[in-house]
Design an enzyme around this catalytic site. Structure first.
Site, PDB file in Angstrom:
ATOM      1  N   LYS A  42       0.775  -1.122   0.075  1.00 59.94           N
ATOM      2  CA  LYS A  42       0.127   0.145  -0.008  1.00 59.94           C
ATOM      3  C   LYS A  42       0.798   1.182  -0.122  1.00 59.94           C
ATOM      4  CE  LYS A  42      -1.052   1.324   3.818  1.00 59.94           C
ATOM      5  NZ  LYS A  42      -1.515   1.713   5.187  1.00 59.94           N
ATOM      6  N   THR A  43       1.629   1.378   0.961  1.00 59.82           N
ATOM      7  CA  THR A  43       2.502   2.543   1.174  1.00 59.82           C
ATOM      8  C   THR A  43       3.441   2.538  -0.299  1.00 59.82           C
ATOM      9  OG1 THR A  43       2.890   2.144   3.251  1.00 59.82           O
ATOM     10  CG2 THR A  43       4.261   3.744   2.165  1.00 59.82           C
ATOM     11  N   ASP A 226      -4.156   8.231   3.186  1.00 53.79           N
ATOM     12  CA  ASP A 226      -3.858   6.938   3.737  1.00 53.79           C
ATOM     13  C   ASP A 226      -4.681   6.446   4.904  1.00 53.79           C
ATOM     14  OD1 ASP A 226      -2.312   4.714   3.876  1.00 53.79           O
ATOM     15  OD2 ASP A 226      -0.743   5.611   4.975  1.00 53.79           O
ATOM     16  N   GLU A 227      -4.741   5.158   5.208  1.00 58.92           N
ATOM     17  CA  GLU A 227      -5.611   4.729   6.123  1.00 58.92           C
ATOM     18  C   GLU A 227      -6.984   5.340   6.189  1.00 58.92           C
ATOM     19  OE1 GLU A 227      -4.317   1.965   7.634  1.00 58.92           O
ATOM     20  OE2 GLU A 227      -2.342   2.386   8.198  1.00 58.92           O
ATOM     21  N   GLN A 266      -9.294  -3.558   8.205  1.00 58.03           N
ATOM     22  CA  GLN A 266      -8.316  -3.158   9.451  1.00 58.03           C
ATOM     23  C   GLN A 266      -8.672  -2.171  10.172  1.00 58.03           C
ATOM     24  OE1 GLN A 266      -4.033  -3.820   8.593  1.00 58.03           O
ATOM     25  NE2 GLN A 266      -4.492  -4.038   6.431  1.00 58.03           N
ATOM     26  N   ARG A 651       0.254 -10.055  10.792  1.00 54.80           N
ATOM     27  CA  ARG A 651       1.531  -9.352  11.080  1.00 54.80           C
ATOM     28  C   ARG A 651       2.548 -10.471  10.572  1.00 54.80           C
ATOM     29  NH1 ARG A 651       0.591  -5.240   9.703  1.00 54.80           N
ATOM     30  NH2 ARG A 651      -1.263  -6.213   9.270  1.00 54.80           N
TER      31      ARG A 651
END
Length: 791
Positions: A42-43, A226-227, A266, A651
């Site tokens: 994503k980043t 973002d997010e 998330q 994770r």
DNA sequence: CTCGCTGAGATTTTT
DNA sequence: TCTCAGCGAG
């Protein structure tokens, strides 16, 4: 609706991107939603898109607005971008919501109705300001705990509501609204803003001032968020202000492009105002023309991924997404049942030692838990086994008491009306100014409608003398520090405030002094990093102006690009001190004391979001703990718990361990827990049970999941801390003296057969909650009722 | 002002 | 059971 994935124009930037990533990076102008699964790059997509927009000349650096939630994410974006393109990233509007709002308000302080030196209250400061206020107005703090008032105010602001906008449903509400109003007035008088206020003020200025809004709307051609699943109502409204028009109350998307990146699976911050619903609203209100799903996962083996997918599929409210990987199945997910939390910790440590022998770095191993209290047992076990570990969470650098004290001195230099800071230091180090003097001063200040600092002259007597001496000292310091460098100012303040001297006299003050010295270093590196050197400021502006010209944009429009956010009209910037104080408030600093060390990582699942490790242990997977008991009653929060579990699972790169314990010491009592329902939502084929499944005789399916735990005083004594020396205890030993256990089938003379759903107390006080099919749920005293296990 | 007692509360947390 | 804030005594 979904974008055609045809390969776009070639660029080195696009190399090694998969088709979805590439499509996301090269999206045409317009509003878009990118659903980015965990570990899907994503980043990378976000940063590459910015680089691509710049490189293809679609936008100048000044036309980009990229928003994140954490400083860490913002920094990472800037670092990566800087590595991709020779562009001055500092000058771009890349930052956190709060950081950018701060920059905006610094530039338009006058229009926003703030003093140019306004300072930011962190959560601690906010609470003490509220306490002070409530004391002043004699509010019953039994009925209105300060914490609750703080929660109320912060919540209102997150929803974009001023006191007059909040709906009062009860007398208590009315009182809280009144407090909110008074709190606002107090902040305004003192020239301070809290985190929520940064957002709300910015939003209101954009909403109410047409030229300002239009300027920024014209300027930010590309807005990236973002997010997005973590945005609250106010943040979403803020984005709308920048991205379109809300004439006559209806939102119409503007010409600029908004790309929202997020993952509804998330979303784990609803409790602090995040609203996943913003994603659906965004698609509708922004008339989103492109939606892209990033489902290719580059992090985990498929056993781990399948577990995550299967688990999250039990949530009903989803936008829908399934992670896939090209990696093989990898190791199975290992599941362990222990008898006690001590045994669980012991097992984790043993496994970790084995992993270490297999050559895995300690820093690649993480232990995750639902709540902070669970770290203790784990720490003890690690400590006894001499395994280095690091716990995330706790006090951050700028939140430490000694640092807050030093900052309060610095703040009062910058803004004498900051009463919160004044009160913090007026008698610290002690200088004979007690509660009485302070009360007298507060009365005088209130009567005169002035700040504490200014009211000192009105207080006479001995108290007045001490106070005057204090204020005089502050005023002298302010005088002396004129023209000094930031470093010199801080050193002078540390010295003249008596802080260092005070801590020297303290037996346990050595650490604090060390921290205070670290503060000088922090300031020093702030100065160099933020480009405070004289020529460092000028350079980026020139560069930007040039690039604006080359992009055919108006070179004369105001450039608010410097990190220091100069006043929009005069170009005046903050003093280094004021800027540093802002920095301290907005970025509370690392809590990673010994970062970089090769140590095992301990943290809550929340804290683990965004991180990844080779090996992950998720502990305490028990009903009541994870999912947490406070979240089990309603469906919405249960889904959030499940998302939390999803975050935890994803994770792990190579190995995943899940564990639960039959008993756990919590609040000093032994709780008997049944294993988490989440185990039943994982694919059996991906799991490997290290302990026999369902051992311990209970059959969870027999009685559902209604709060099936109980407490027992003293029952924990049989597993003392000494058990650490021995290998994990076989599960059978955990039974308390009466030999009953949650989940057991028992027979009662009157009620017949039933299932034990909970146990409580010990000895003569022992009680059992039993669910009888015919007679319902009963609490039975074991000393009276005769319960025989059914075999 | 400092020490020590008492009582409440004990998910999750960034800015 | 443990921790931390608030308060009263010395």
């Amino acid at each position: 609706m979904f974008t055609d994935l045809a390969a776009p124009a070639d660029s080195p930037l696009l190399e090694n991107l998969n088709p979805e990533q590439r499509a996301a990076v090269t999206l045409p102008a317009g509003n878009a939603l990118i659903l980015a699964g965990a570990g899907s790059g994503k980043t990378r997509v976000l940063t590459t898109r910015i680089a691509w927009l710049l490189q293809t000349g679609q936008v100048s650096p000044g036309g980009i607005l990229a928003v994140t939630f954490t400083n860490k994410a913002a920094k990472e974006m800037m670092t990566r971008l800087g590595a991709m393109l020779p562009v001055n990233v500092r000058g771009m509007w890349i930052g956190t919501f709060h950081g950018l709002c701060n920059r905006f308000l610094r530039a338009h302080w006058k229009l926003a109705g703030l003093p140019s030196t306004f300072q930011i209250l962190d959560t601690q400061d906010q609470l003490s300001a509220i306490k002070r206020l409530m004391k002043q107005f004699n509010v019953d703090d039994e009925r209105f705990p300060a914490k609750q008032t703080q929660w109320f105010i912060a919540g209102a602001k997150e929803d974009g509501l001023r006191p007059r906008d909040v709906e009062a449903r009860s007398d208590d509400d009315r009182k809280k609204i009144e407090l909110y109003q008074l709190y606002e007035e107090q902040c305004q008088r003192e020239g301070v803003v809290d985190f929520g206020e940064l957002m709300l003020r910015s939003y209101e200025l954009l909403r109410d001032n047409d030229p300002v809004r239009e300027h920024y709307q014209r300027r930010f051609r590309h807005i990236l968020i973002d997010e997005f699943q973590d945005t609250n109502r106010l943040q979403y409204a803020w984005i709308k202000m920048l991205a379109g028009n809300t004439a006559d109350g209806r939102f119409v998307p503007g010409d600029n492009s908004v790309v929202a990146v997020g993952d509804d699976d998330q979303s784990i911050y609803a409790f602090r105002g995040a609203r996943v619903g913003n994603m659906a609203d965004f698609v509708r209100e922004f008339e989103v023309s492109h939606q892209i799903k990033l489902e290719q996962n580059y992090r985990s083996y498929s056993n781990i991924l399948d577990s995550a997918n299967e688990l999250i599929s039990h949530n009903k409210k989803r936008l829908g997404k399934n992670l896939r990987t090209d990696q093989g199945p990898g190791e199975p997910v290992r599941v362990y049942e222990s008898t006690s939390d001590f045994a669980e910790a012991q097992w984790v440590v043993e496994e970790m030692r084995q992993l270490m022998r297999d050559g895995i770095d300690r820093k690649e191993m993480a232990i995750l838990y639902r709540s902070n209290a669970q770290s203790r047992v784990l720490e003890t076990a690690l400590f006894n086994a001499a395994v280095p570990y690091r716990v995330y969470g706790g006090l951050r650098f700028f939140e430490r008491a000694e640092i807050k004290h030093a900052l309060a001195y610095l703040r009062i230099l910058e803004n004498k009306d900051d009463d919160t800071s004044f009160l913090r230091i007026v008698n610290f180090p002690p200088r004979g100014i007690g509660a009485r003097s302070i009360e007298a001063l507060q009365d005088a200040a209130r009567a005169a409608g002035r700040s504490l600092h200014d009211a000192v002259s009105a207080v006479g007597g001995k108290a007045g003398g001490n106070l005057s001496a204090f204020v005089a000292k502050i005023d002298v310091l302010r005088e002396q520090t004129q023209g000094m460098s930031l470093r010199e100012i801080i050193e002078l303040v540390l010295d003249h405030s008596g802080l260092i001297e005070h801590y020297k006299a303290d037996r346990e003050g050595a650490d604090r002094i060390e921290n205070l010295e670290e503060l000088v270093n922090a300031a020093e590196s702030f100065v160099t990093q933020e480009g405070f050197g004289r020529d460092a400021v000028a350079l980026p502006v020139d560069e930007l102006r040039q690039s604006s010209v080359s992009q055919g944009l108006d070179p004369n429009r105001p450039l608010l690009d410097e990190p220091l956010a100069p006043d929009a009209e005069t170009g005046e910037t903050l003093s280094p001190l004021a800027a540093f104080l802002t920095h301290a408030a907005l970025e509370s600093g690392d809590n990673q004391a010994q970062a970089g060390q090769d140590a095992v990582q301990l943290m809550t699942v929340h804290a683990a979001k965004g991180l990844e490790f080779d090996c992950v242990f998720i502990t305490g997977l028990e009903e009541g703990l994870f999912p947490h008991e406070n979240s089990m009653s309603d469906y919405e929060s249960l889904e959030e718990e499940r998302r939390l579990m999803y975050v935890a699972i994803t994770r792990a790169r190579k190995r995943l361990y899940l564990s639960h314990s039959q008993t756990r010491l919590l609040h000093g009592q032994t709780r008997y827990n049944i294993k988490s329902r989440f185990f039943d939502e994982l694919p059996e084929g991906a799991l490997k049970w290290l302990t026999p499944k369902n051992q311990g005789g209970f059959a969870p399916s027999a009685f559902g999941y209604g709060g099936g735990y109980a407490t027992s005083r003293g029952a924990g004594s049989s597993y003392g801390r000494e058990t650490f020396a021995s290998p994990p205890v076989p599960p059978q030993k955990a039974a308390p003296s009466h030999g009953l256990r949650s989940g057991m089938q028992v027979f009662h003379n009157k009620f017949g057969e039933g299932t034990i759903t909970a146990l409580e107390g010990s000895g003569d006080d022992a009680r059992a909650q039993v669910n009888f099919p015919r007679h319902g749920v009963k609490w039975l005293a074991l000393s009276v009722a005769k319960l025989t296990p059914v075999t």
